[in-house]
Write a protein that holds these residues in place. Sequence first.
Motif: not given
Length: 413
Positions: A19-25, A249-252, A215-220, A61-65
């Motif tokens: 999900r969009e609001d998930y915060q990875p380490d 990234a959101r769409q992926s 990279q992003i998809l693998r991590q999640r 593209v990761g601005k808010t994250a």
Amino acid sequence: MGGMFERDLDIYRNRDALREDYQPDTLVGRDEELERYKTALQPVINGEQPNNIFLYGKTGVGKTAGTRFLLDHLIDDAAQYDDIKLTVKMLNCDGLSSSYQIATRLVNKFRDESNQISTTGYPRSTVYDMLWEELDKCGGTILIVLDEVDHINNDSILYQLPRARANGNLSNAKIGIIGISNDFSFRDNLSPKVKSSLCEEEIQFPAYDAQELIQILRQRADVAFYDGVLTDGVIELCAAYGAKDAGDARQSLDLLMKTGDLARDRDTKAITEDLVRDARNELERGRIREGISGLTQHGHLVLYALITLDREGETPVRSRDIRPRYTNFANQIGADPLVPRRMRDHLGELSMLGIISAVERNEGRRGGTYREYSVDMDINMILSALDETITEVGVHESIAGIFAEDTTLERYT
């Protein structure tokens, strides 16, 4: 137990990780941007007046994250210093267009539930006075994050906040503004005085490329799915589609989640590339339906005209060549055709939605520049979303084969 709902234990370990609001380490794929961002935030830890920071780039593209990630760390790290009192307030400006609305929302962010002010009805100067009072009462270092700041039409708040201390409105609080915008042209339209104060530090977030999306998809995916559920190539295919869809990234991530949901629905144990394609079709169909349902009747007629030209092999085509057919369609249902400029606005909206594509052509000094339009998405999907319009206007002969209807309109000239 045998109830109606049973827990799924095959596919997802933690679906929320997609999900969009998930915060990875850690944040992957944004090292350079985060390094610059960290440097821009450094004065806060030094107890100095914070920089005003302006971030821009497309959605997803990761601005808010990146902002949430760094500010979480900043809050933790600042807590170790006795002489720093850091307060962070985040406000999404979507749906707020005036400085007045922003100011009232900010006042309420600093007040407790029992003491909120109404968001209308005060003179502007009174609201600003309340805001300065709340900020000074809070004191210390205050970072105000204005997400989707491009929704603000008049930029007085973007001038007032960064200059509040210099203008003598604040004596205890040091304010830093972080503006986040999805619109590249927003900063160009700011008045010079706002630009100089708001954009002290500018950081552009470019679109992700396929490697970064992988990279992003693998991590999640490592957190989201059970081991061995994803077959080879699934992540790469989701990333390739995401890179094609403007590096978002959101769409992926949405695509990967939709694929997982399909696997769960169909009761399969593995997620394959074929499932990714099915999921993409479903998402695409939903996006087209949503985009088309938001258009006016004339938007539908313009799109229908372009589709029939596309079926006849006439695209890419200029708006002046779409016009005769659009006019005929409008007359057919008794609607007054729009003037050419308004018709072009509809073409612009359709291309912004990604349903059609527009390419700028330049004929040099003699011909000037003009745009040519073609259909970008699956025609069958668009036609099924346009069914009401087609029923009203009638089935044009160019699409009769698809519809296999016996009622065909005469050829339009």
